[in-house]
Write an enzyme that holds these catalytic residues in place. Structure first.
Site, PDB file in Angstrom:
ATOM      1  N   GLY A  12       0.786  -1.412  -0.180  1.00 46.89           N
ATOM      2  CA  GLY A  12       0.041   0.029   0.015  1.00 46.89           C
ATOM      3  C   GLY A  12       0.717   1.484   0.085  1.00 46.89           C
ATOM      4  O   GLY A  12       0.395   2.280   0.600  1.00 46.89           O
ATOM      5  N   SER A  13       2.024   1.341  -0.395  1.00 49.68           N
ATOM      6  CA  SER A  13       2.700   2.442  -0.624  1.00 49.68           C
ATOM      7  C   SER A  13       2.072   3.435  -1.530  1.00 49.68           C
ATOM      8  O   SER A  13       2.228   4.930  -1.135  1.00 49.68           O
ATOM      9  CB  SER A  13       4.218   2.221  -0.883  1.00 49.68           C
ATOM     10  N   ASN A  14       1.519   3.051  -2.387  1.00 53.51           N
ATOM     11  CA  ASN A  14       0.661   4.072  -3.342  1.00 53.51           C
ATOM     12  C   ASN A  14      -0.554   4.704  -2.821  1.00 53.51           C
ATOM     13  O   ASN A  14      -0.591   5.846  -2.969  1.00 53.51           O
ATOM     14  CB  ASN A  14       0.144   3.460  -4.797  1.00 53.51           C
ATOM     15  N   LEU A  90      -4.569  -7.309  -6.286  1.00 53.58           N
ATOM     16  CA  LEU A  90      -4.346  -8.504  -7.054  1.00 53.58           C
ATOM     17  C   LEU A  90      -5.349  -9.398  -7.608  1.00 53.58           C
ATOM     18  O   LEU A  90      -5.621 -10.572  -7.071  1.00 53.58           O
ATOM     19  CB  LEU A  90      -3.197  -9.342  -6.327  1.00 53.58           C
ATOM     20  N   ASN A 107      -6.262   2.604 -12.572  1.00 55.62           N
ATOM     21  CA  ASN A 107      -5.244   1.628 -12.141  1.00 55.62           C
ATOM     22  C   ASN A 107      -3.967   2.215 -12.496  1.00 55.62           C
ATOM     23  O   ASN A 107      -3.706   2.982 -13.161  1.00 55.62           O
ATOM     24  CB  ASN A 107      -5.355   0.403 -12.740  1.00 55.62           C
ATOM     25  N   HIS A 109       0.030   0.927 -13.148  1.00 54.85           N
ATOM     26  CA  HIS A 109       0.616  -0.398 -13.643  1.00 54.85           C
ATOM     27  C   HIS A 109       2.145  -0.130 -13.797  1.00 54.85           C
ATOM     28  O   HIS A 109       2.794   1.156 -14.237  1.00 54.85           O
ATOM     29  CB  HIS A 109       0.256  -0.926 -14.814  1.00 54.85           C
ATOM     30  N   ASP A 150      -5.137  -4.435 -17.776  1.00 52.57           N
ATOM     31  CA  ASP A 150      -4.210  -3.210 -18.310  1.00 52.57           C
ATOM     32  C   ASP A 150      -4.257  -2.585 -19.531  1.00 52.57           C
ATOM     33  O   ASP A 150      -3.399  -2.398 -20.257  1.00 52.57           O
ATOM     34  CB  ASP A 150      -2.888  -3.946 -18.190  1.00 52.57           C
TER      35      ASP A 150
HETATM   36  C1  GRF Z   1       2.617  -0.934  -7.738  1.00 57.89           C
HETATM   37  O1  GRF Z   1       3.911  -1.381  -8.342  1.00 57.89           O
HETATM   38  C2  GRF Z   1       1.716  -0.828  -8.909  1.00 57.89           C
HETATM   39  O2  GRF Z   1       2.148  -0.206 -10.040  1.00 57.89           O
HETATM   40  C3  GRF Z   1       1.154  -2.002  -8.931  1.00 57.89           C
HETATM   41  O3  GRF Z   1       1.148  -2.838  -7.631  1.00 57.89           O
HETATM   42  C4  GRF Z   1       2.302  -2.244  -7.087  1.00 57.89           C
HETATM   43  C5  GRF Z   1       1.690  -1.703  -5.695  1.00 57.89           C
HETATM   44  O4  GRF Z   1       2.625  -1.226  -4.811  1.00 57.89           O
HETATM   45  N1  GRF Z   1      -0.117  -2.210  -9.534  1.00 57.89           N
HETATM   46  P1  GRF Z   1       2.275  -0.700  -3.459  1.00 57.89           P
HETATM   47  O5  GRF Z   1       1.488  -1.932  -2.514  1.00 57.89           O
HETATM   48  O6  GRF Z   1       1.252   0.301  -3.669  1.00 57.89           O
HETATM   49  O7  GRF Z   1       3.536  -0.477  -2.394  1.00 57.89           O
END
Ligand code: GRF
Length: 196
Positions: A12-14, A90, A107, A109, A150
């Site tokens: 969940g870093s994003n 996922l 999304n 990617h 995608d």
């Molecule tokens: C990221 O690389 C994103 O592009 C992909 O999954 C990863 C998620 O990373 N869809 P995080 O959980 O947000 O760290």
């Protein structure tokens, strides 16, 4: 203010970068919920630290796919979601959900789509494939979610160089730095486009 629901299965870093962008005023939105399908995912901890409600829904807990999708839809309506943000989720998003939120599921990617996208290209596999193909650059893509993996209109991309000495992990790290900058900016842009 538009309401976001974030879907995540991993670190969940994003998700965190979106929380931070809201806190520092870069993004004008509210995260009303985190939807996950993994009880042990670190993104859940990030949600609780930021007082964001979480729901874990797993298709395997339901007797039919229909029942699972109904439950998912019901929760999204309870949260009054305007836009769904996929951030490392996922599992394929069911067509019924895509149809219920037309052009409002985003999304991210970790490649320059259409390259290295589609079934089987996720996580570190993407970066391994980029290195094996001796690409000179890679990056990340944010797109609207359509019924195919995608695909769907691209809203933005960031590029990074691929170094000869890169391991897949080093490349992933360089791409991730860009992801954290690009995603909040593109979400803000998308929300502004909805107002018109
Ligand atoms: C990221 O690389 C994103 O592009 C992909 O999954 C990863 C998620 O990373 N869809 P995080 O959980 O947000 O760290």
């Amino acid at each position: 203010m538009k309401k976001l629901v974030v879907f995540a299965s991993g670190s969940g870093s994003n998700f965190q970068s979106i929380i931070d962008a809201i806190l520092n005023g870069q993004l004008n939105a509210r995260i009303v919920g985190l939807m996950s399908n993994k009880e042990e995912a670190y993104c859940l901890k990030r949600a609780s630290e930021n007082d964001i409600p979480t729901v874990i829904l797993k298709a395997s807990d339901y007797t039919s796919e229909f029942e699972y999708e109904q439950k998912l839809l019901e929760q999204l309506h309870t949260w009054e979601a305007d836009v769904i943000i996929l951030a490392g989720y996922l599992r394929k998003i069911p067509a019924s959900i895509i149809d219920a939120f037309p052009n409002n599921i985003l999304n991210i990617h970790p490649s320059l789509l259409p390259k290295y996208g589609g079934k089987g290209f996720y996580g570190i596999k993407v970066h391994k494939a980029v290195l094996e193909a001796n690409e000179e650059e890679s990056g990340c893509t944010i797109h609207i979610v359509s019924r195919e993996y995608d695909e769907g209109p691209v809203l933005g991309q960031s590029r990074v160089p691929v170094l000869k000495t890169d391991t897949p992990e080093q490349l992933a790290e360089r791409v991730l730095i860009q992801e954290h900058k690009l995603y909040p900016a593109i979400i803000q842009q998308h929300l502004e486009s909805l107002k018109n």
